[in-house]
Structures are given as structure tokens and as C-alpha cells.
Design a protein around this motif. Structure first.
Motif, mmCIF file in Angstrom:
data_model
loop_
_atom_site.group_PDB
_atom_site.id
_atom_site.type_symbol
_atom_site.label_atom_id
_atom_site.label_comp_id
_atom_site.label_asym_id
_atom_site.label_seq_id
_atom_site.Cartn_x
_atom_site.Cartn_y
_atom_site.Cartn_z
ATOM 1 N N ARG A 141 0.991 -1.310 -0.068
ATOM 2 C CA ARG A 141 0.022 -0.109 0.040
ATOM 3 C C ARG A 141 0.878 1.389 0.003
ATOM 4 N N ASP A 142 1.849 1.260 -0.939
ATOM 5 C CA ASP A 142 2.654 2.380 -0.863
ATOM 6 C C ASP A 142 2.743 2.918 -2.574
ATOM 7 N N LEU A 143 3.660 3.830 -2.878
ATOM 8 C CA LEU A 143 3.808 4.422 -4.271
ATOM 9 C C LEU A 143 4.731 3.360 -5.109
ATOM 10 N N VAL A 144 5.491 2.619 -4.508
ATOM 11 C CA VAL A 144 6.521 1.890 -5.336
ATOM 12 C C VAL A 144 5.751 0.922 -5.936
ATOM 13 N N SER A 145 5.022 0.101 -5.266
ATOM 14 C CA SER A 145 4.224 -1.022 -5.951
ATOM 15 C C SER A 145 3.432 -0.995 -7.136
ATOM 16 N N PRO A 146 2.533 0.077 -7.127
ATOM 17 C CA PRO A 146 1.839 0.182 -8.178
ATOM 18 C C PRO A 146 2.635 0.879 -9.515
ATOM 19 N N PHE A 147 3.773 1.536 -9.029
ATOM 20 C CA PHE A 147 4.811 2.301 -10.113
ATOM 21 C C PHE A 147 5.470 1.325 -10.697
ATOM 22 N N VAL A 148 5.831 0.061 -9.822
ATOM 23 C CA VAL A 148 6.497 -1.292 -10.515
ATOM 24 C C VAL A 148 5.647 -2.023 -11.525
ATOM 25 N N VAL A 149 4.455 -2.065 -11.022
ATOM 26 C CA VAL A 149 3.505 -2.898 -11.917
ATOM 27 C C VAL A 149 3.150 -2.077 -13.252
ATOM 28 N N ILE A 150 3.177 -0.865 -13.169
ATOM 29 C CA ILE A 150 2.999 -0.011 -14.418
ATOM 30 C C ILE A 150 4.236 -0.236 -15.448
ATOM 31 N N GLY A 151 5.322 0.023 -14.717
ATOM 32 C CA GLY A 151 6.621 -0.254 -15.498
ATOM 33 C C GLY A 151 6.719 -1.498 -16.003
ATOM 34 N N MET A 152 6.192 -2.607 -15.506
ATOM 35 C CA MET A 152 6.152 -4.043 -16.009
ATOM 36 C C MET A 152 5.265 -4.060 -17.239
ATOM 37 N N VAL A 153 4.088 -3.677 -17.207
ATOM 38 C CA VAL A 153 3.149 -3.349 -18.390
ATOM 39 C C VAL A 153 3.556 -2.707 -19.343
ATOM 40 N N ALA A 154 4.391 -1.576 -19.026
ATOM 41 C CA ALA A 154 5.009 -0.816 -20.180
ATOM 42 C C ALA A 154 6.163 -1.618 -20.981
ATOM 43 N N ALA A 155 6.878 -2.239 -19.882
ATOM 44 C CA ALA A 155 8.103 -3.089 -20.541
ATOM 45 C C ALA A 155 7.457 -4.239 -21.442
ATOM 46 N N SER A 156 6.536 -4.933 -21.009
ATOM 47 C CA SER A 156 5.956 -5.800 -21.880
ATOM 48 C C SER A 156 5.489 -5.254 -23.042
ATOM 49 N N PHE A 157 4.903 -4.372 -23.144
ATOM 50 C CA PHE A 157 4.360 -3.740 -24.569
ATOM 51 C C PHE A 157 5.688 -3.204 -25.586
ATOM 52 N N PHE A 158 6.629 -2.670 -24.615
ATOM 53 C CA PHE A 158 8.060 -2.497 -25.277
ATOM 54 C C PHE A 158 8.692 -3.578 -25.820
ATOM 55 N N CYS A 159 8.552 -4.512 -25.198
ATOM 56 C CA CYS A 159 9.252 -5.981 -25.688
ATOM 57 C C CYS A 159 8.509 -6.502 -27.102
ATOM 58 N N SER A 160 7.483 -6.194 -27.144
ATOM 59 C CA SER A 160 6.415 -6.853 -28.093
ATOM 60 C C SER A 160 6.829 -6.006 -29.296
ATOM 61 N N THR A 161 7.208 -4.462 -29.271
ATOM 62 C CA THR A 161 7.549 -3.983 -30.202
ATOM 63 C C THR A 161 9.066 -4.231 -30.691
ATOM 64 N N LEU A 162 9.742 -4.535 -29.839
ATOM 65 C CA LEU A 162 11.035 -4.834 -30.206
ATOM 66 C C LEU A 162 10.972 -6.228 -30.868
ATOM 67 N N LYS A 163 10.428 -7.117 -30.623
ATOM 68 C CA LYS A 163 10.180 -8.580 -31.490
ATOM 69 C C LYS A 163 9.522 -8.205 -32.757
ATOM 70 N N SER A 164 8.618 -7.341 -32.790
ATOM 71 C CA SER A 164 8.422 -7.107 -34.235
ATOM 72 C C SER A 164 9.133 -6.420 -34.978
ATOM 73 N N ALA A 165 9.918 -5.648 -34.564
ATOM 74 C CA ALA A 165 11.236 -4.738 -35.144
ATOM 75 C C ALA A 165 12.316 -5.534 -35.385
ATOM 76 N N ILE A 166 12.820 -6.559 -34.771
ATOM 77 C CA ILE A 166 14.033 -7.392 -34.874
ATOM 78 C C ILE A 166 13.655 -8.632 -35.810
ATOM 79 N N GLY A 167 12.279 -9.332 -35.473
ATOM 80 C CA GLY A 167 11.973 -10.261 -36.321
ATOM 81 C C GLY A 167 12.756 -11.479 -36.254
#
Length: 294
Positions: A141-167
Motif C-alpha cells: 500500500r505504497d507508491l512503489v508497488s503500483p509504479f513497478v507494476v505500471i513499469g512491468m506492463v510498459a516493459a511488456s509492450f516495449f518488448c512486443s515492439t522490439l520483437k516485431s522490429a527485430i523479427g
């Protein structure tokens, strides 16, 4: 019979006539019910036949996609796993939906595939990491936990973009979608690095071991190469360092927990976190449905 008023008097109906009319009415009602039941049954049969036709059409399209993939890569698609001495392939192997599952079952029967326990851990590794993050979100129940989860979701979308670009293709026998970098390794490394920065050096070793284990499982179970896992781990660490540095530089983590700004920031982060988790779940469900349709 005529009376003095010249009116015709009809005789009262007999009991037998009334019973016959009642029986005729009952027969008519029964025939109507039978007709309605037959219409419903024919509609159900037509619906089942339509479903069978749609299922056969999907199977035909799936077989066409598999044959086209085999035609594009005949060397990898026609590679046979040699069975061990005295090993018998179970009949259910031929009925599996994908070549990947068939190859894994044959390899496990032959004793050359990954241990079933490792396969279970591999398939559930991402969900274990997500459960770990949700538990931290509910307990801290702090600020770090949701901040890390948001970063994980953003990292997942960033990884999908890298996969499509590298192939970069996955290993032989794995899924047909690109595999560079490994999203499991990237997200696991991101979470481990972010929490190591928050909890200190005492937890860094254990968290690093978790991320390395997830990456090793992806290679052992044939979903990625070592290069794809290594790039995923490195990208996850780099993304976590940038993300957590942004949180520190903005002064988000230094807010007083008793202030009104802290409450507003926490409510906003939790809202963004909930939306991100929902988008991530919908995206994964769509990918799973497309994968099963193929």
C-alpha cells in the motif's frame, strides 16, 4: 319436432359426442405439440450441423497454415525425434492441435524432452511473477508497488515492439512468432531489478536468481535461444534502471505518506495500474485466441 310457435328444438348433445369432441381436441393439441417439438429438434440439428461445419472449416484452415509453414521450412518441420529403444508413442499424440505440442509429447515419451515439472514451471512462470507483484501491491500500500507494476506492463509492450522490429525466429519446434528478446526474461529482470533497488542489496541476489531461473526455463523448454534470453535480461535491467530513476528524480518516492499529495498520487497510480493490468489481460487473451485458431 315442431311446436305451436314453429321453432325447431334441437335435441341435447349426447355424452358420447362430447367425449369424442374432447378426444379430437386433445389429439389436435398433441399433434400441435409434436409439430412444435419437431421444429425445435430440426433447428437444434441444423445448429449442430452448422457448428460441425465451422469446426471442420477451422481444422482445414489450420492444416493449410501448418502445411504452408512446413513448405517454407522443410528441414525443421520434417525433423523427427528418434524414439528410445522400446518406447511407444501414445495414440493421442496424433490428435494434438499443434506440431509444437506433438513434438514435446514425443520427446517426453522418448526421454529426450524437458522434464514435465519444468514444463509446468515454464508455462506458469509469467503468472507467478504477476501474482508476486499483485501480492506486493495489496500488502505494501505504497507508491512503489503500483509504479513497478505500471513499469512491468510498459516493459511488456516495449518488448512486443522490439520483437516485431527485430523479427528474430524462435528455435525449431517453438511458436512461429518472433522471439528476440524473450518477454518472460525481460519482465522478470525488470521486476527483480526494480525491487532490488527498492529493498537493497540483501534481496538483490535472490531476485537475480529468480530472473535467471525464468530465462533458463525458457531455453530448456525450447521456447527461446540463449541469445534471446540474454538480450531480454539485459533489456529488462536497463528498463528498470531508467524507470526507477525517473521515479526518484521526480520526487515521487520522497512524498510524505501523511500528506494530501501522497494520497492523490497513490490513487492515481493505482488507477493507472488497474487500467494497465486490464489492457495486459485483454491483449494476452487475444493472443491466446489467435494462437489457438491457428
Amino acid at each position: 319436432r315442431h311446436d305451436g310457435s314453429h321453432k325447431i328444438e334441437h335435441p341435447p348433445p349426447r355424452a358420447g359426442a362430447l367425449a369424442g369432441a374432447r378426444r379430437a381436441r386433445h389429439r389436435g393439441e398433441r399433434a400441435l405439440r409434436e409439430t412444435r417439438r419437431g421444429v425445435v429438434q430440426r433447428a437444434q440439428q441444423a445448429r449442430r450441423a452448422r457448428h460441425r461445419g465451422e469446426r471442420a472449416s477451422r481444422e482445414t484452415r489450420r492444416g493449410g497454415v501448418q502445411r504452408s509453414q512446413q513448405a517454407k521450412s522443410p528441414a525443421s518441420a520434417r525433423q523427427h525425434v528418434p524414439l528410445a529403444s522400446g518406447a511407444l508413442c501414445c495414440p493421442s499424440v496424433t490428435g494434438l492441435a499443434s506440431d509444437r505440442r506433438r513434438a514435446r509429447v514425443v520427446a517426453q515419451v522418448a526421454g529426450t524432452g524437458p522434464v514435465p515439472l519444468l514444463s509446468v514451471l515454464n508455462s506458469s512462470s509469467k503468472w507467478l511473477v504477476i501474482t508476486w507483484q499483485l501480492a506486493a501491491l495489496a500488502l505494501r500500500r505504497d507508491l512503489v508497488s503500483p509504479f513497478v507494476v505500471i513499469g512491468m506492463v510498459a516493459a511488456s509492450f516495449f518488448c512486443s515492439t522490439l520483437k516485431s522490429a527485430i523479427g528474430h525466429a524462435r528455435p525449431s519446434g517453438a511458436r512461429a512468432d518472433p522471439g528476440m528478446p524473450s518477454s518472460h526474461a525481460l519482465v522478470s529482470a525488470f521486476a527483480s531489478t526494480a525491487w532490488a533497488l527498492e529493498l537493497g542489496s540483501g534481496a538483490a541476489l535472490g531476485l537475480g536468481a529468480v530472473a535467471a531461473s525464468v530465462g533458463a526455463l525458457r531455453v530448456v523448454c525450447g521456447d527461446h535461444t540463449w541469445e534471446q534470453v540474454a538480450v531480454g535480461l539485459g533489456a529488462g535491467v536497463a528498463c528498470a534502471l531508467v524507470w526507477m530513476s525517473a521515479g526518484v528524480s521526480t520526487g515521487l518516492f520522497a512524498l510524505d505518506s501523511a500528506s494530501r499529495v501522497y494520497s492523490i498520487a497513490r490513487a492515481g497510480l493505482n488507477g493507472v495500474c488497474a487500467v494497465g493490468i486490464l489492457i495486459f489481460a485483454v491483449r494476452k487473451a487475444d493472443k491466446f485466441r489467435i494462437r489457438e485458431a491457428r
